[in-house]
Design a protein around this motif. Structure first.
Motif, PDB file in Angstrom:
ATOM      1  N   HIS A  75       7.764 -38.938  -4.656  1.00 20.40           N
ATOM      2  CA  HIS A  75       8.134 -37.871  -3.792  1.00 20.40           C
ATOM      3  C   HIS A  75       7.000 -37.423  -2.428  1.00 20.40           C
ATOM      4  O   HIS A  75       6.198 -37.272  -2.758  1.00 20.40           O
ATOM      5  N   VAL A 134       5.371 -35.371   0.053  1.00 14.67           N
ATOM      6  CA  VAL A 134       4.494 -33.957   0.340  1.00 14.67           C
ATOM      7  C   VAL A 134       4.126 -33.545   1.289  1.00 14.67           C
ATOM      8  O   VAL A 134       3.924 -34.624   1.795  1.00 14.67           O
ATOM      9  N   ASP A 151       1.289 -29.548   1.024  1.00 11.41           N
ATOM     10  CA  ASP A 151       1.430 -29.301  -0.429  1.00 11.41           C
ATOM     11  C   ASP A 151       0.758 -30.379  -1.706  1.00 11.41           C
ATOM     12  O   ASP A 151       1.041 -30.420  -2.398  1.00 11.41           O
ATOM     13  N   SER A 172       0.248 -30.192  -5.314  1.00 14.44           N
ATOM     14  CA  SER A 172       1.352 -30.988  -5.965  1.00 14.44           C
ATOM     15  C   SER A 172       0.700 -31.693  -6.978  1.00 14.44           C
ATOM     16  O   SER A 172       0.736 -31.976  -8.411  1.00 14.44           O
TER      17      SER A 172
END
Length: 142
Positions: free
Chosen positions: A77, A79, A83, A87
């Motif tokens: 993912h 980011v 973030d 995260s």
């Protein structure tokens, strides 16, 4: 009256041939096994530096990737910089990830100061075990 096949005493039997179904299923399983490791890495292109190191001791559960432009990804993912720490903190707060090894995969063109700050943020997010991924000397580029 019993139906027979060409006058023989054996009755006709209807059965499904499962051999083609098994062949297709096994082919799909093989394709899944080959493509699954490719999906675990982020889509960020990273050229790892080469170094002499020990072999992997365990399965890596959390991977942080950083390319030369500064894009970040946690596992698969992508980011943003703002973030990143929240995260990673959310991922590491899972009880299954208590002593997980967090590996940083950074492009060789990334300045050391950026790598140091990412490692500091990972430590602040709760990572207890940190490592930096490298290629073995003479290894492939990905």
């Amino acid at each position: 009256m019993k139906r027979t096949n060409r006058g023989s005493a054996m009755p006709l039997r209807a059965a499904i041939n499962v051999t083609p179904i098994i062949d297709v299923s096994l082919t799909l399983v093989i394709i899944l096994l080959i493509t699954a490791p490719m999906m675990a890495m982020a889509d960020i292109d990273v050229t790892l530096p080469a170094a002499v190191s020990r072999g992997a001791e365990e399965v890596v559960k959390v991977t942080i990737s950083m390319n030369e432009t500064g894009e970040l990804a946690i596992n698969e993912h992508t980011v943003g910089e703002s973030d990143f720490e929240p995260s990673l903190r959310a991922l590491l707060s899972n009880p299954d990830n208590k002593d997980v090894l967090v590996v940083l995969r950074a492009d060789r063109e990334v300045p050391y100061s950026s790598i140091r700050s990412i490692l500091a943020e990972a430590r602040a997010a709760g990572a207890l075990r940190l490592a930096i991924a490298t290629l073995p000397k003479g290894g492939c580029e990905r």
